[in-house]
Motif scaffolding. Structure first.
Motif, PDB file in Angstrom:
ATOM      1  N   ASP A   8      -3.964  -4.113  -8.835  1.00  0.00           N
ATOM      2  CA  ASP A   8      -4.287  -4.653 -10.159  1.00  0.00           C
ATOM      3  C   ASP A   8      -3.036  -4.843 -11.000  1.00  0.00           C
ATOM      4  O   ASP A   8      -2.873  -5.858 -11.690  1.00  0.00           O
ATOM      5  CB  ASP A   8      -5.261  -3.720 -10.887  1.00  0.00           C
ATOM      6  N   ASP A  62       1.715   6.689 -11.568  1.00  0.00           N
ATOM      7  CA  ASP A  62       1.836   8.147 -11.436  1.00  0.00           C
ATOM      8  C   ASP A  62       3.196   8.571 -11.989  1.00  0.00           C
ATOM      9  O   ASP A  62       4.207   8.522 -11.280  1.00  0.00           O
ATOM     10  CB  ASP A  62       1.703   8.572  -9.975  1.00  0.00           C
ATOM     11  N   ARG A 104      -5.624   9.383  -6.938  1.00  0.00           N
ATOM     12  CA  ARG A 104      -6.767   8.699  -6.335  1.00  0.00           C
ATOM     13  C   ARG A 104      -6.729   7.208  -6.678  1.00  0.00           C
ATOM     14  O   ARG A 104      -6.407   6.828  -7.790  1.00  0.00           O
ATOM     15  CB  ARG A 104      -8.072   9.322  -6.850  1.00  0.00           C
ATOM     16  N   ASP A 105      -7.065   6.369  -5.722  1.00  0.00           N
ATOM     17  CA  ASP A 105      -7.126   4.915  -5.892  1.00  0.00           C
ATOM     18  C   ASP A 105      -5.768   4.309  -6.263  1.00  0.00           C
ATOM     19  O   ASP A 105      -5.704   3.258  -6.908  1.00  0.00           O
ATOM     20  CB  ASP A 105      -8.153   4.521  -6.961  1.00  0.00           C
ATOM     21  N   TYR A 106      -4.687   4.956  -5.840  1.00  0.00           N
ATOM     22  CA  TYR A 106      -3.344   4.474  -6.177  1.00  0.00           C
ATOM     23  C   TYR A 106      -3.148   3.038  -5.709  1.00  0.00           C
ATOM     24  O   TYR A 106      -2.679   2.182  -6.466  1.00  0.00           O
ATOM     25  CB  TYR A 106      -2.291   5.392  -5.552  1.00  0.00           C
ATOM     26  N   ALA A 107      -3.504   2.739  -4.457  1.00  0.00           N
ATOM     27  CA  ALA A 107      -3.265   1.404  -3.906  1.00  0.00           C
ATOM     28  C   ALA A 107      -4.078   0.345  -4.642  1.00  0.00           C
ATOM     29  O   ALA A 107      -3.570  -0.760  -4.909  1.00  0.00           O
ATOM     30  CB  ALA A 107      -3.592   1.385  -2.410  1.00  0.00           C
ATOM     31  N   ASP A 108      -5.326   0.666  -4.981  1.00  0.00           N
ATOM     32  CA  ASP A 108      -6.154  -0.306  -5.703  1.00  0.00           C
ATOM     33  C   ASP A 108      -5.596  -0.561  -7.104  1.00  0.00           C
ATOM     34  O   ASP A 108      -5.561  -1.712  -7.570  1.00  0.00           O
ATOM     35  CB  ASP A 108      -7.594   0.196  -5.812  1.00  0.00           C
ATOM     36  N   ARG A 109      -5.159   0.480  -7.760  1.00  0.00           N
ATOM     37  CA  ARG A 109      -4.577   0.320  -9.099  1.00  0.00           C
ATOM     38  C   ARG A 109      -3.259  -0.427  -9.026  1.00  0.00           C
ATOM     39  O   ARG A 109      -2.927  -1.214  -9.922  1.00  0.00           O
ATOM     40  CB  ARG A 109      -4.408   1.686  -9.760  1.00  0.00           C
ATOM     41  N   GLY A 151       0.764  -1.244   0.000  1.00  0.00           N
ATOM     42  CA  GLY A 151       0.000   0.000   0.000  1.00  0.00           C
ATOM     43  C   GLY A 151       0.786   1.280   0.000  1.00  0.00           C
ATOM     44  O   GLY A 151       0.215   2.355   0.250  1.00  0.00           O
TER      45      GLY A 151
END
Length: 335
Positions: free
Chosen positions: A301, A274, A293-298, A252
Motif C-alpha cells: 500500500d 516499523d 503483522r501484515d508488513y508486506a501488505d502494508r 516482500g
C-alpha cells in the motif's frame, strides 16, 4: 529529448523507464546518450568530463531531432547544457558534493536550478536538498513493482554490497555477526567472495560462516533472491534515493536500515511500517523473530505512488503538460 548521463546501470534503467512512461502518455521521445569518460582522480574533474560529454551528446541530438522539450537526466548532464531544459535528478550537488568534491558543480547547479523551466526530482527529499531560489517542480519517482510471484522465504537476510563503503557493508556485517543464529544465511549481492572476505575482516566479523557473496548477478536473478529473502538490511552512509530498498519492499522483504542522510525515499516508508527497525543498531533479530503483522501488505500500500501505474499517472497528468508548456486540464482534454 532526454539527455541521459547513464553513469550507472540504475541511472540508465531510470532513463529508459521515464522515456517509456512519456511514450505511454503519447509523446515521441529520443534519448541522447552520453559517452563515458575515462576515470579521473577527483569528483570535480570526473564530473567536468561527464558534463562536457553530455553537452556534446545534447548538441548533436538537438541538431538531429529539433526537440520541443529537453530533459537533462541528472544535475551533471545539465551543468553545461547547450539549450534550456528540465532537470531530472535523484540528489543535487548541493547535497551530495560537499567541500572540494563539488567546488565548481554547486555554484553552476544553483544557477541552472534557478534558470531551468522545470525541476523533476525523484523524491521530495531530493527537492528539499536543492538550492534556492529554484524553479517549480514535478516529483516523478522511479517506478518499482513486484518482480514475480511470491516464493518460499528460505533466505534469512539479504543486502546489496556493490558499493560497500557507501552502503555501509561493514555495519551490516557487524550486525549480522551479532544477530545471526545457526542455519541462517546473509546473502551479499553485488560483491564477490574475495572482496567480501576483506569486508568481513574490516567489520570484525570474519568468524561468521553464514555469509554468502554472489558477485554481480543478472537483474532477474537478483530480484529472485529478494523474493526468497525475509529481511533486507542496509546501513548507507548517505542515500541519494535507495532503489534497492524500494525493490526489496516490493518483493516482500522486511526493511532494516539506519536513518541515513540524503533524500532516501524508502526511509519514511520504513519508519511508518516499523519504526523499531530504523536505527543505527540494525536490529535484524527483531525483524526475523518479531515482524509486524501484515508488513508486506502494508508495504504494498505504501508503495502505491511508486508503482508503474502511479508514475504513469503523474507523467501524463503533470509532467508532460509542463514540459509542453500546457496547462494540465487542457492537456488532459486534448488526450
Amino acid at each position: 529529448m532526454i539527455v541521459s548521463l547513464g553513469g550507472t546501470a540504475g541511472l540508465r534503467e531510470a532513463d529508459e523507464e521515464l522515456a517509456a512512461s512519456l511514450r505511454r502518455a503519447g509523446a515521441r521521445v529520443e534519448l541522447a546518450r552520453t559517452r563515458r569518460p575515462p576515470e579521473l582522480r577527483t569528483y570535480a574533474a570526473l564530473e567536468l568530463a561527464w558534463a562536457l560529454n553530455a553537452r556534446r551528446a545534447a548538441v548533436l541530438a538537438v541538431r538531429e531531432h529539433n526537440p520541443r522539450a529537453v530533459v537533462y537526466s541528472s544535475t551533471t548532464a545539465a551543468l553545461l547544457g547547450p539549450v534550456p531544459g528540465a532537470i531530472r535528478f535523484d540528489a543535487p550537488a548541493a547535497g551530495n558534493r560537499p567541500g572540494r568534491h563539488g567546488l565548481w558543480q554547486r555554484p553552476v547547479e544553483a544557477r541552472r536550478f534557478q534558470a531551468t523551466p522545470l525541476l523533476v526530482p525523484w523524491s521530495e527529499g531530493g527537492l528539499d536538498e536543492a538550492p534556492t531560489p529554484r524553479a517549480g517542480a514535478v516529483i516523478v519517482p522511479v517506478p518499482v513493482a513486484p518482480s514475480g510471484p511470491p516464493e518460499r522465504k528460505d533466505i534469512a537476510a539479504i543486502t546489496y554490497g556493490a558499493n560497500p563503503e557507501k552502503k555501509g557493508l561493514d555495519r551490516v556485517l557487524a550486525a549480522w555477526a551479532r544477530d545471526a543464529r545457526a542455519g541462517e544465511a546473509l546473502v551479499v549481492a553485488g560483491l564477490d567472495e574475495a572482496a567480501g572476505r576483506e569486508w568481513l575482516d574490516r567489520a570484525g566479523a570474519s568468524g561468521v560462516g553464514a555469509v554468502r557473496f554472489t558477485g554481480l548477478v543478472p537483474r532477474a536473478e537478483y530480484r529472485a533472491l529478494l523474493r526468497r529473502a525475509r529481511v533486507f538490511v542496509t546501513a548507507p552512509r548517505r542515500e541519494d534515493y535507495g532503489i534497492a530498498q524500494l525493490e526489496a519492499l516490493a518483493d516482500g522483504c522486511v526493511l532494516v536500515t539506519n536513518a541515513a542522510a540524503g533524500p532516501y525515499a524508502a526511509l519514511p516508508l520504513a519508519r511508518a511500517l516499523d519504526a523499531r527497525l530504523v536505527d543505527d543498531g540494525l536490529d535484524v533479530r527483531a525483524a526475523l523473530d518479531d515482524p509486524v503483522r501484515d508488513y508486506a501488505d502494508r508495504a504494498a500500500d505504501a508503495l502505491a505512488p511508486f508503482t508503474p501505474a502511479g508514475v504513469d499517472r503523474v507523467v501524463a497528468e503533470e509532467l508532460l503538460p509542463r514540459l509542453m508548456g500546457e496547462s494540465a486540464p487542457a492537456a488532459a482534454a486534448g488526450r
